[in-house]
Design an enzyme around this catalytic site. Structure first.
Site, mmCIF file in Angstrom:
data_model
loop_
_atom_site.group_PDB
_atom_site.id
_atom_site.type_symbol
_atom_site.label_atom_id
_atom_site.label_comp_id
_atom_site.label_asym_id
_atom_site.label_seq_id
_atom_site.Cartn_x
_atom_site.Cartn_y
_atom_site.Cartn_z
ATOM 1 N N SER A 1 -23.747 24.947 25.813
ATOM 2 C CA SER A 1 -23.680 23.767 26.679
ATOM 3 C C SER A 1 -24.109 24.174 28.088
ATOM 4 O O SER A 1 -24.144 25.366 28.411
ATOM 5 C CB SER A 1 -22.226 23.270 26.709
ATOM 6 N N TYR B 1 -12.822 24.618 27.561
ATOM 7 C CA TYR B 1 -14.119 24.266 26.959
ATOM 8 C C TYR B 1 -15.242 25.084 27.597
ATOM 9 O O TYR B 1 -16.065 25.684 26.906
ATOM 10 C CB TYR B 1 -14.384 22.762 27.102
HETATM 11 N N1 LIG Z 1 -22.216 15.544 23.568
HETATM 12 C C1 LIG Z 1 -22.352 16.319 24.635
HETATM 13 O O1 LIG Z 1 -22.429 15.832 25.785
HETATM 14 C C2 LIG Z 1 -22.483 17.801 24.482
HETATM 15 C C3 LIG Z 1 -22.989 18.549 25.566
HETATM 16 C C4 LIG Z 1 -23.109 19.911 25.429
HETATM 17 C C5 LIG Z 1 -22.773 20.540 24.271
HETATM 18 N N2 LIG Z 1 -22.278 19.802 23.234
HETATM 19 C C6 LIG Z 1 -21.901 20.514 22.009
HETATM 20 O O2 LIG Z 1 -22.608 19.960 20.929
HETATM 21 C C7 LIG Z 1 -21.900 20.203 19.715
HETATM 22 C C8 LIG Z 1 -21.841 18.923 18.886
HETATM 23 O O3 LIG Z 1 -21.070 17.983 19.598
HETATM 24 P P1 LIG Z 1 -21.383 16.413 19.601
HETATM 25 O O4 LIG Z 1 -21.650 16.030 20.994
HETATM 26 O O5 LIG Z 1 -22.369 16.079 18.559
HETATM 27 O O6 LIG Z 1 -19.922 15.863 19.247
HETATM 28 P P2 LIG Z 1 -19.396 14.930 18.059
HETATM 29 O O7 LIG Z 1 -20.209 13.689 17.993
HETATM 30 O O8 LIG Z 1 -17.937 14.827 18.311
HETATM 31 O O9 LIG Z 1 -19.665 15.786 16.739
HETATM 32 C C9 LIG Z 1 -18.920 16.935 16.437
HETATM 33 C C10 LIG Z 1 -19.193 17.366 15.025
HETATM 34 O O10 LIG Z 1 -18.380 18.512 14.732
HETATM 35 C C11 LIG Z 1 -17.601 18.254 13.559
HETATM 36 N N3 LIG Z 1 -16.324 18.954 13.664
HETATM 37 C C12 LIG Z 1 -15.374 18.793 14.611
HETATM 38 N N4 LIG Z 1 -14.321 19.578 14.351
HETATM 39 C C13 LIG Z 1 -14.620 20.266 13.215
HETATM 40 C C14 LIG Z 1 -13.931 21.231 12.432
HETATM 41 N N5 LIG Z 1 -12.697 21.657 12.776
HETATM 42 N N6 LIG Z 1 -14.515 21.713 11.322
HETATM 43 C C15 LIG Z 1 -15.748 21.274 10.954
HETATM 44 N N7 LIG Z 1 -16.463 20.372 11.654
HETATM 45 C C16 LIG Z 1 -15.898 19.871 12.766
HETATM 46 C C17 LIG Z 1 -17.445 16.739 13.530
HETATM 47 O O11 LIG Z 1 -17.251 16.256 12.208
HETATM 48 P P3 LIG Z 1 -15.839 15.900 11.527
HETATM 49 O O12 LIG Z 1 -15.030 15.173 12.546
HETATM 50 O O13 LIG Z 1 -16.272 15.072 10.356
HETATM 51 O O14 LIG Z 1 -15.261 17.212 11.108
HETATM 52 C C18 LIG Z 1 -18.813 16.289 14.016
HETATM 53 O O15 LIG Z 1 -19.728 16.313 12.947
HETATM 54 C C19 LIG Z 1 -20.524 20.742 20.132
HETATM 55 O O16 LIG Z 1 -20.520 22.152 19.981
HETATM 56 C C20 LIG Z 1 -20.442 20.377 21.603
HETATM 57 O O17 LIG Z 1 -19.601 21.247 22.324
HETATM 58 C C21 LIG Z 1 -22.131 18.452 23.305
#
Ligand SMILES: NC(=O)c1ccc[n+]([C@@H]2O[C@H](COP(=O)([O-])OP(=O)(O)OC[C@H]3O[C@@H](n4cnc5c(N)ncnc54)[C@H](OP(=O)(O)O)[C@@H]3O)[C@@H](O)[C@H]2O)c1
Length: 251
Positions: free
Chosen positions: A131, A144
């Site tokens: 991130s 985080y």
């Molecule tokens: N969105 C942002 O602004 C942003 C910015 C920088 C970095 N990121 C990073 O991008 C990555 C993806 O995040 P996102 O933004 O796409 O968030 P999201 O929409 O909340 O998706 C998170 C994904 O991770 C899965 N997950 C969560 N807990 C889990 C567990 N214990 N075991 C297995 N799977 C799990 C969720 O599926 P289930 O709930 O079905 O398990 C979902 O598929 C993360 O690492 C986040 O830190 C996001």
């Protein structure tokens, strides 16, 4: 080619799956939500393997490797992760420990297990989703930011080791700023700026991964922020980020 994507049921992970599927890559999709994964299997096709698993358990991460080690995985995307917001003294310890288990320990475990296989064949791609939070201290999202800093440092260190070993295996980090996903709801935050479209982020990331880019930062604004983080002291960055996060939690 075949890709294993963690956290593939929604957000950036689902976008990764869509982009790779469109490129003809076979998929192994992992998340906790069985129903969503079954729906995805229907839309991506029979060749798609789905595994419902909580990756905050190291035992499960090892089990995941056992289930996939003979699948000839070419691409591992460690994407599953979440955040939390608030004063460190007030945030929930169990949620934070779970975050460390998922954001750090799952990445550590899967990277090590798959990398050893990739090394044997001298090929393969590992993309770790970090991130913009990786580049600075993150008051009000302290845990985080620390987890994402770990992911970046781990990835960059392994990358240098691979270079020294003359390995052709790729490892790199995706470091996005705000992306429009369910992240906010889980982390209890509201972004001050509009998040990028997750499909565009995934498309850019995959493109850059195949170009073997070390740190992948989608969007001009975040590239500027990255440059800023390189010239500002951690003390200044802390103050700057505190003010941003404070607005996100509505103060
Ligand atoms: N969105 C942002 O602004 C942003 C910015 C920088 C970095 N990121 C990073 O991008 C990555 C993806 O995040 P996102 O933004 O796409 O968030 P999201 O929409 O909340 O998706 C998170 C994904 O991770 C899965 N997950 C969560 N807990 C889990 C567990 N214990 N075991 C297995 N799977 C799990 C969720 O599926 P289930 O709930 O079905 O398990 C979902 O598929 C993360 O690492 C986040 O830190 C996001």
């Amino acid at each position: 080619m075949k890709a294993l994507i963690t956290g593939a049921s929604g957000g950036i992970g689902l976008s990764f799956a869509t982009v790779l599927h469109d490129m003809g890559v076979e998929l192994v999709l992992v998340s906790r939500n069985k129903e969503k994964l079954e729906d995805l299997k229907k839309s991506f096709g029979k060749k798609t393997k789905i595994i419902d698993m909580d990756l905050s358990s190291t035992y499960n991460c090892m089990e995941l490797y056992e289930l996939c080690k003979n699948d000839k995985i070419d691409i591992l995307i460690n994407n599953a992760g979440f955040g939390d917001c608030g004063y460190f003294t007030e945030t929930d310890l169990n949620k934070e420990l779970n975050m460390i288990d998922l954001n750090i320990k799952a990445v550590q475990t899967l990277t090590k297990l798959f990398l050893n296989d990739f090394l044997k064949h001298n090929r393969g791609y590992i993309l770790n989703v970090a991130s913009m939070a990786s580049f600075a201290p993150g008051p009000l999202m302290a845990t985080y930011y620390a987890t994402k800093s770990y992911v970046l440092n781990l990835t960059e260190s392994i990358r240098e080791e691979l270079k020294q070993l003359n390995s052709k295996v790729y490892i790199g980090c995706l470091c996005p700023g705000p992306v429009d996903t369910n992240f906010n709801n889980v982390a209890n935050v509201k972004f001050g700026i509009r998040g990028l479209n997750s499909d565009k982020v995934a498309e850019y990331a995959i493109n850059q991964m195949f170009k073997e880019k070390q740190i992948i930062i989608p969007g001009k604004l975040m590239k500027m922020n990255y440059s800023l983080s390189k010239v500002c002291s951690p003390k200044l960055m802390s103050k700057f980020i505190f003010n941003i996060q404070n607005k996100k939690i509505g103060n």
